[in-house]
Write an enzyme that holds these catalytic residues in place. Structure first.
Site, PDB file in Angstrom:
ATOM      1  N   SER A   1     -31.160-105.109  42.432  1.00 29.80           N
ATOM      2  CA  SER A   1     -31.129-104.203  43.574  1.00 29.80           C
ATOM      3  C   SER A   1     -30.069-104.709  44.537  1.00 29.80           C
ATOM      4  CB  SER A   1     -32.493-104.150  44.267  1.00 29.80           C
ATOM      5  OG  SER A   1     -32.502-103.172  45.288  1.00 29.80           O
ATOM      6  N   GLU A   2     -29.179-103.825  44.977  1.00 32.26           N
ATOM      7  CA  GLU A   2     -28.010-104.279  45.725  1.00 32.26           C
ATOM      8  C   GLU A   2     -28.324-104.876  47.082  1.00 32.26           C
ATOM      9  OE1 GLU A   2     -27.527 -99.649  45.803  1.00 32.26           O
ATOM     10  OE2 GLU A   2     -28.357-101.135  44.456  1.00 32.26           O
ATOM     11  N   ASN A   3     -29.555-104.704  47.585  1.00 37.96           N
ATOM     12  CA  ASN A   3     -29.902-105.346  48.851  1.00 37.96           C
ATOM     13  C   ASN A   3     -30.307-106.807  48.670  1.00 37.96           C
ATOM     14  OD1 ASN A   3     -32.218-104.100  47.563  1.00 37.96           O
ATOM     15  ND2 ASN A   3     -33.428-104.672  49.333  1.00 37.96           N
TER      16      ASN A   3
END
Length: 532
Positions: free
Chosen positions: A358-360
């Site tokens: 997940s890019e966060n």
């Protein structure tokens, strides 16, 4: 330390050289029991700590969704609405009703926002579309890197993200005239210099310099009244996001801390941010909250309560996701976009194990939590609550997008508004009508030779409008990036070099003629069509 050289002669007559090293104590060395410096970084309140923030400042605001939002500091700044105005705020999101940048939007203290995904705040979206505020829309990974670059003394850099899109062209307006697009553009977009390196197109992006950074931390060390080191400890999961690079960037970094502990309580191995970057620390007083509570589905839940229309739409989305899951192999690192892509893990073949990124800032994302497992700091890119699988790791946004741009993710699955026969994809805005934001999508499609991009989408829009086209009509997220298109009717392979589609699978009961009628471009048909 010094060395003494001795020479000896062996019985054979050969000469032997012997070096001996001796350690000595230094007269002016630092004593191990020296106290921490007496200058205090602890402030009694946020109200006092933010007094040096002035009108016109560039404010870096950490957080992602509701995770890691410095609402204590933002609330204090909102109280100064009559004296501090015309701020430029830099953040991933534009906040919500009364959290994050939403607090400063409510008090009309912002004149411009630099963000990646601001459209989640309906008030901001409306303000922008009506010409009431300026926006510099930046891909999420580029935003993190522009902030990190200034912190590291780098004025500019080249990135593949956004090449051959509206970001390069500068065709996304920064501000409309009052009344919106119909009345013209007040401030045009910013075009980028482009160059080719090793046959690939890159854009030059300039660093972002912050005057002030507002950061929320879980834990800090202190010595008496002195907060020596600030640490974003891994136990706080996805709350790292932009906070680390923002804290390093600004002239004045102010941190609100949830816990202040004795110096030495945090292992040096657990410290993510040394105290050299931090200027002021205040106690965090705002309560955490969860923006989107998403729980694991109860197996006994009754889905018959859904309306026939919603039940049909849900079944169609699941059908598309079930076919996309066939593209995933065991051991893959996979990034899932928000919405329909998050359904894909439900349909992985038995024995297939993957690492969801997940890019966060998560690698090893697990399923949705039970009520007991809910944690405000553990969310995915869509701001939904999630869990972690054994072996998972967490990190900040700069690290996350290094993985993505560098091609270390095997597959990215994204939703789309439009896809062209050459693999162009558009999925982030309708000019003058809808603005959600770029988010991480442009970064996810920036290295298609190493990261396979799969677009999952309904075959047509409302009214039967084509979504698979010869050329996209909407602003591009990426040019020649999609390798596979999956809809409820068909699956296409995309030849990104030749700019051609090949139909490889048909849904049950669907004919080639129906697909042709509902597709806005020509395509080849594989000799042996599959089905699912």
């Amino acid at each position: 330390m010094y060395a003494q050289v001795y020479r000896a002669r062996l019985a054979s007559g050969a000469s032997l050289r012997i070096s001996a090293f001796f350690a000595t104590s230094r007269k002016y060395s630092t004593a191990t029991d020296s106290p921490a410096p007496r200058k205090s970084k602890l402030w009694k309140s946020a109200d006092e700590a933010i007094q040096d923030v002035k009108s016109g400042d560039v404010l870096l605001c950490g957080g992602f969704g509701a995770a890691g939002i410095p609402d204590t500091l933002l609330g204090a700044l909102a109280k100064r609405k009559d004296t501090v105005r015309d701020l430029t705020a830099v953040s991933n999101n534009a906040g919500s009703a009364d959290s994050g940048l939403g607090k400063l939007l409510n008090t009309d203290q912002l004149s411009k926002v630099v963000a990646s995904y601001p459209g989640g705040n309906k008030k901001f979206e409306s303000l922008f579309l009506e010409g009431g505020i300026s926006l510099e829309l930046v891909p999420q990974g580029t935003l993190a890197e522009r902030i990190r670059a200034h912190a590291a003394g780098i004025p500019a850099f080249f990135t593949p993200t956004g090449a051959s899109t509206a970001v390069e062209e500068g065709s996304i307006p920064q501000r409309y005239n009052k009344g919106g697009l119909a009345n013209g553009i007040a401030i045009p977009g910013i075009s980028k210099e482009a160059r080719e390196f090793n046959g690939r197109r890159y854009l030059m992006e300039t660093a972002i310099a912050g005057d002030v950074a507002f950061i929320r931390a879980w834990k800090v060390d202190e010595s008496g009244n002195f907060a020596q080191i600030i640490s974003f400890v891994p136990h706080r999961y996805a709350s790292q996001n932009f906070s680390t690079v923002m804290a390093k960037n600004a002239k004045l970094t102010i941190v609100e801390a949830e816990k202040i502990v004795p110096v030495g309580s945090i292992s040096p191995n657990a410290i993510h941010l040394p105290g050299i970057y931090v200027d002021r620390i205040v106690p965090a007083e705002s309560e955490k909250f969860i923006e989107i509570v998403t729980l694991a589905q109860d197996p006994s839940a009754d889905e018959s309560a859904l309306s026939p229309e919603k039940a049909a739409a849900q079944a169609q989305r699941r059908y598309i996701a079930s076919r996309a899951a066939k593209e995933i192999k065991d051991g893959y690192y996979v990034n899932l976009g928000i919405g329909m892509p998050t359904l894909v893990p439900e349909f992985l073949d038995k024995g297939i194990r993957v690492w969801l990124q997940s890019e966060n800032g998560i690698l090893g994302m697990g399923p949705y939590p039970t009520k007991k497992q809910l944690d405000a700091d553990l969310i995915n890119a869509g701001k939904e609550t999630v869990t972690l699988v054994p072996g998972a790791s967490v990190f900040d946004s700069s690290e996350s997008f290094a993985m993505i741009r560098g091609g270390h993710v095997d597959v990215a699955i994204l939703g789309a508004m439009e896809v062209s026969q050459a693999g162009d994809i558009a999925n982030f805005m309708i000019p003058g009508k809808m603005l959600k934001g770029i988010g991480g999508a442009m970064d996810l499609v920036s290295n298609p030779d190493k990261t396979k991009v799969i677009a999952v989408m309904e075959h047509t829009a409302k009214g039967g409008r084509h979504k698979i086209l010869k050329q996209c009509a909407l602003p591009l997220t990426g040019a020649r990036t999609v390798s596979t298109i999956v809809t409820e009717l068909a699956v296409f392979d995309v030849d990104r070099v030749a700019g051609e589609l090949t139909l490889i699978d048909l849904a049950k009961g669907v004919t080639v003629e129906e697909v042709r009628a509902k597709t806005g471009c020509d395509f080849k048909v594989r000799s042996h069509l599959g089905t699912w």
